[in-house]
Design a protein around this motif. Sequence first.
Motif, short mmCIF file in Angstrom:
data_model
loop_
_atom_site.label_atom_id
_atom_site.label_comp_id
_atom_site.label_asym_id
_atom_site.label_seq_id
_atom_site.Cartn_x
_atom_site.Cartn_y
_atom_site.Cartn_z
N LYS A 270 0.89 -1.24 -0.02
CA LYS A 270 -0.11 -0.22 0.02
C LYS A 270 0.61 1.20 -0.06
O LYS A 270 0.57 2.15 -0.81
CB LYS A 270 -1.01 -0.06 1.22
CG LYS A 270 -2.02 -1.11 1.09
CD LYS A 270 -2.68 -1.15 2.23
CE LYS A 270 -3.78 -1.94 2.27
NZ LYS A 270 -4.73 -2.03 3.37
N LEU A 271 1.90 1.31 0.78
CA LEU A 271 2.81 2.25 0.76
C LEU A 271 3.61 2.50 -0.34
O LEU A 271 3.95 3.87 -0.83
CB LEU A 271 3.81 2.12 1.92
CG LEU A 271 4.97 3.16 2.00
CD1 LEU A 271 4.31 4.35 2.34
CD2 LEU A 271 5.98 2.79 3.03
N VAL A 272 3.82 1.54 -1.36
CA VAL A 272 4.28 1.60 -2.50
C VAL A 272 3.30 2.26 -3.52
O VAL A 272 3.92 3.20 -4.22
CB VAL A 272 4.86 0.26 -3.23
CG1 VAL A 272 4.97 0.49 -4.75
CG2 VAL A 272 6.03 -0.39 -2.54
N GLN A 273 2.20 2.15 -3.50
CA GLN A 273 1.18 2.84 -4.26
C GLN A 273 1.16 4.13 -3.86
O GLN A 273 0.75 5.22 -4.69
CB GLN A 273 -0.21 2.20 -3.91
CG GLN A 273 -1.33 2.53 -5.28
CD GLN A 273 -0.75 2.67 -6.51
OE1 GLN A 273 -0.26 1.44 -7.08
NE2 GLN A 273 -0.65 3.61 -7.45
N GLU A 274 1.10 4.56 -2.69
CA GLU A 274 0.94 5.65 -1.89
C GLU A 274 2.26 6.60 -2.52
O GLU A 274 1.90 7.80 -2.88
CB GLU A 274 0.84 5.90 -0.57
CG GLU A 274 -0.42 5.41 -0.02
CD GLU A 274 -0.21 5.34 1.47
OE1 GLU A 274 0.54 5.70 2.03
OE2 GLU A 274 -1.46 4.65 2.15
N LEU A 275 3.31 6.18 -2.30
CA LEU A 275 4.54 6.87 -2.81
C LEU A 275 4.45 7.14 -4.52
O LEU A 275 5.00 8.11 -5.04
CB LEU A 275 6.01 6.04 -2.53
CG LEU A 275 6.15 5.94 -1.09
CD1 LEU A 275 7.30 5.07 -0.63
CD2 LEU A 275 6.28 7.35 -0.42
N LYS A 276 4.10 6.38 -5.21
CA LYS A 276 3.87 6.48 -6.66
C LYS A 276 2.98 7.48 -6.75
O LYS A 276 2.93 8.40 -8.10
CB LYS A 276 3.56 5.10 -7.21
CG LYS A 276 4.21 3.84 -7.53
CD LYS A 276 3.64 2.83 -8.13
CE LYS A 276 4.69 1.69 -8.13
NZ LYS A 276 3.96 0.72 -9.08
N ASP A 277 1.99 7.86 -6.09
CA ASP A 277 0.88 8.97 -6.35
C ASP A 277 1.70 10.16 -5.67
O ASP A 277 0.74 11.14 -5.86
CB ASP A 277 -0.27 8.35 -5.80
CG ASP A 277 -0.89 7.41 -6.31
OD1 ASP A 277 -0.61 7.01 -7.66
OD2 ASP A 277 -1.78 6.58 -5.69
N ASP A 278 2.70 10.23 -5.11
CA ASP A 278 3.18 11.49 -4.57
C ASP A 278 3.76 12.26 -5.29
O ASP A 278 4.73 11.94 -5.97
CB ASP A 278 4.34 11.00 -3.46
CG ASP A 278 4.53 12.26 -2.52
OD1 ASP A 278 4.60 13.32 -2.80
OD2 ASP A 278 5.09 11.85 -1.39
N PRO A 279 3.51 13.61 -5.59
CA PRO A 279 4.13 14.53 -6.49
C PRO A 279 5.52 14.79 -6.39
O PRO A 279 6.26 15.06 -7.28
CB PRO A 279 3.05 15.77 -6.74
CG PRO A 279 2.28 15.74 -5.12
CD PRO A 279 2.15 14.05 -4.81
N ASP A 280 5.90 14.69 -5.19
CA ASP A 280 7.46 15.04 -4.69
C ASP A 280 8.12 13.94 -5.24
O ASP A 280 9.36 14.12 -5.21
CB ASP A 280 7.38 15.12 -3.10
CG ASP A 280 6.77 16.39 -2.82
OD1 ASP A 280 6.44 17.18 -3.46
OD2 ASP A 280 6.31 16.36 -1.44
N LEU A 281 7.71 12.82 -5.58
CA LEU A 281 8.66 11.82 -6.03
C LEU A 281 8.26 11.36 -7.43
O LEU A 281 8.53 10.12 -8.04
CB LEU A 281 8.12 10.43 -4.99
CG LEU A 281 8.60 10.43 -3.58
CD1 LEU A 281 8.16 8.88 -2.99
CD2 LEU A 281 10.06 10.89 -3.63
N ALA A 282 7.48 12.32 -8.26
CA ALA A 282 7.21 12.22 -9.67
C ALA A 282 8.48 11.61 -10.39
O ALA A 282 9.42 12.53 -10.20
CB ALA A 282 6.43 13.44 -10.04
N LEU A 348 15.51 8.17 0.14
CA LEU A 348 14.50 7.35 -0.31
C LEU A 348 14.76 7.68 -1.76
O LEU A 348 14.77 6.93 -2.84
CB LEU A 348 13.26 7.21 0.04
CG LEU A 348 12.41 6.38 -0.56
CD1 LEU A 348 12.68 4.78 0.03
CD2 LEU A 348 10.80 6.46 -0.21
N GLY A 349 14.73 8.99 -2.04
CA GLY A 349 14.63 9.46 -3.57
C GLY A 349 16.08 9.28 -4.39
O GLY A 349 16.01 8.69 -5.47
#
Length: 461
Positions: A270-282, A348-349
């Motif tokens: 679930k966290l993987v999906q949330e991070l994919k949707d995070d604009p800061d990690l686009a 992480l980035g």
Amino acid sequence: MPDVGEGLTEAEILKWFVQPGDTVTDGQVVCEVETAKAAVELPIPFDGVVHALLFEEGTTVDVGQVIISVQTGEAEAPAAAAAAPAAEAEAAPEARQPVLVGYGVSTASTKRRPRKAVAGTAAQNGSAAPVAPAAPAAPAPLPAVPAQPSGERPLAKPPVRKLAKDLGIDLASVVPTGDGGVVTREDVHAAAAAAITPQAAAPAAAPAAAPAPVAAPVAVVAAAADASARETRIPVKGVRKVTAQAMVQSAFTAPHVTEFVTLDVTRTMKLVQELKDDPDLAGLRINPLLLIAKAVLVAIRRNPDVNASWDEAAQEIVLKHYVNLGIAAATPRGLIVPNIKDAHAKTLGELSESLSSLVATARDGKTSPADMQNGTITITNVGVFGVDTGTPILNPGESAILAVGAIKLQPWVHKGKVKPRQVTTLALSFDHRLIDGELGSRFLADIAAVLEHPRRLVTWA
């Protein structure tokens, strides 16, 4: 051929980017070679015009051998340039004694023929056998007696000596055709064929009849054709060769222990999906492997003694205060393990960018030897093949390796009820000289705890 990586002794020429007559400049890439660790592009260190390529593509060349000759300075007259190769070939046997083991002695006037070239006449192979002046165009016949003086040991490299021993051939009876009177593999095979076919022992009446004696009997040819239809032999070289050697060294040097844990990683997915949707990690590649790598780094921080190596010579355990995280990558040339330098210090980035770059470079076959050196711990993701788990073998010099199995939807007891959850199995192999059962178990349990409750990536970091 330069030593492009620590401990390398040979490389295979994959591709030439220049041809005789081409103009080259200092720093220009002229060829690509494959070492036991990676494919590497070689630049030329001076300006000039390519005179000759001394080895063909697909040839394995020892470190220290000359692979290309370049005409530098002012251009010479065509006649002088044409005469140069012949003069070099005549002078080579007298200039130096052949070095049969190690890097050897390289001189600008020495020209080595490609290994896979078939041994032929004295004029073709650089033999010191004299050629009659009356017939310069005709091939000189092979000498009927050994070129080695009586009582002297024949010159041959160790693999050639072993081949001769296996075939029951006396090297003293073999006519050498290699540079400086060295017995080659082709010479030994020719002697073996002559022993099988009596007609081969007699000198040929004419040069055109020379190839006939080495022809195998009909029965032998038929058997070879039948064998080739039923099996294929693949030479073990390059990455596959060094991988095989490393695995044997690891398996029979370090006492392996493997522990397993099966865990619920639903929250991590679930966290993987949330991070994919995070604009800061686009723009970053976010996947389960990224969070698994981060979990390993967090667990190392809590159990620093697992990040070590064994110094056999000094009989010491060397604790590493940095983490060079290896990621096993399957490539067309075989399995390699490049590592992310100082992974412990990355965000992480930054870790995501390093992982993406590492994988892309490995798949392109461009991983440099430096990227595969000095690893401290490795992750291998066997789950991408649908495999549940395995017992990974340590990368030599490292203390542990984590195998990640396939993440599958399975029935799991969650909050007292059986529910479908994302489940995987981790397998940790470690060197029992460095890591005892308690330390290894705590390390693996910490990795599992982080992946079950990924908020610990923050609270334990």
